[in-house]
Design a protein around this motif. Sequence first.
Motif, PDB file in Angstrom:
ATOM      1  N   LYS A   1       0.781   3.918  -2.903  1.00 43.02           N
ATOM      2  CA  LYS A   1       0.409   5.291  -2.574  1.00 43.02           C
ATOM      3  C   LYS A   1       1.372   6.273  -3.227  1.00 43.02           C
ATOM      4  CE  LYS A   1      -0.409   8.464   1.280  1.00 43.02           C
ATOM      5  NZ  LYS A   1      -0.404   8.635   2.764  1.00 43.02           N
TER       6      LYS A   1
ATOM      7  N   ASN B   1       0.494   6.135  -7.040  1.00 42.23           N
ATOM      8  CA  ASN B   1      -0.803   6.701  -7.403  1.00 42.23           C
ATOM      9  C   ASN B   1      -0.879   8.197  -7.183  1.00 42.23           C
ATOM     10  OD1 ASN B   1      -1.782   4.158  -8.110  1.00 42.23           O
ATOM     11  ND2 ASN B   1      -2.641   3.769  -6.077  1.00 42.23           N
ATOM     12  N   SER B   2      -0.187   8.690  -6.154  1.00 44.15           N
ATOM     13  CA  SER B   2      -0.329  10.102  -5.784  1.00 44.15           C
ATOM     14  C   SER B   2       0.744  10.994  -6.385  1.00 44.15           C
ATOM     15  CB  SER B   2      -0.305  10.243  -4.259  1.00 44.15           C
ATOM     16  OG  SER B   2       0.949   9.809  -3.729  1.00 44.15           O
TER      17      SER B   2
ATOM     18  N   ARG C   1       0.827  -1.213   0.000  1.00 40.62           N
ATOM     19  CA  ARG C   1       0.000   0.000   0.000  1.00 40.62           C
ATOM     20  C   ARG C   1       0.860   1.261   0.000  1.00 40.62           C
ATOM     21  NH1 ARG C   1      -5.199  -0.832   0.230  1.00 40.62           N
ATOM     22  NH2 ARG C   1      -6.023  -2.822   1.031  1.00 40.62           N
TER      23      ARG C   1
END
Length: 323
Positions: A185, A188-189, A181
């Motif tokens: 993260k 994705n960000s 995760r």
Amino acid sequence: MKKWWIAVSTLLFAGLAQAQSMGAMQVNGQAGSQQLFQKVKAVRCQVGQRGACDAAVFFDLNKQQALNPGTYVVGFENSIYPELVTVNAGQVTNLYLERVTVPPQVKGAKIRVYRDFTSLVEQKKIYLTMFMMNRHFFRLDKDNFGDLYLAGLWERDFVQRFTYEVCPRIDAYGEVASSARAICKSWNSAKTSNDLRDLYNFANDGTFQEMWVTFPGDVIASKHPRYLVSAPITAGDFVAVFPGVYKVQAEGKNQSAVTVKTGQLSQNASNFGFSLNAVRSFISLDGEDCSTARTWKTDSRSYCTSDSAEGCDRSSAESCEPM
């Protein structure tokens, strides 16, 4: 006869209009004798839209190549131009290769030249290509030295699996590792290419690890071999590369590598960082200082361990990990 002339005139006009709407690129320089492919690779990408890139175009040195106007990632023999390159309609964009010669202190029958991933500019090139293309720029071999020069047929395309296609769907996989995760993260960000720096662990020997998330949410730390920019050379040879930072090292035990910087590198090209561990958890400062921290992060670099490293001034740390 009149209809025939109208048709021909229409085709000629359309061809002229298309030619005027195109731009061109020319990469100037002479390849080294052991640079075996001698082709420029250019990929047009949409700025502001990750992964929106056209198929690669390959062309020869010292010749104009017609290209659609736009923004390109450009490489030659495993070296990459340190910034995005703009091609404008009706204009020729010229780029120039630099020569890396063998320093006098490097002696040996076989000498390797590879990208220096301790330098911020070479790290930034990794982030730039992954951010723009969602994959690495060059195809690399599995077990050898980071290029196709010494690769067998079944060793090719080592890094083409690094696409992070799992990350946009990571929440659909239910219970997955916290490290997965954390990596997704970051992926994705990311708003800029530098935001991907937490995914990589760059070593002093020219290798690096990439933290990769696979289906169904497993984390694999895959090691990238050194990225050669030619087959092994001798003391009298040179290699042609784009501006950047490279290491020259002779084969054999206890042979030290010599760093060679080439070309004019802009300030933007040096403001990118690296990661020593992509899954470490940092804490916010919250009024605390990092005077006793063993690892810290600044705007320029992630996971700093020494004040002497470029961009790692401890006084400018934004977060850190306690001792």
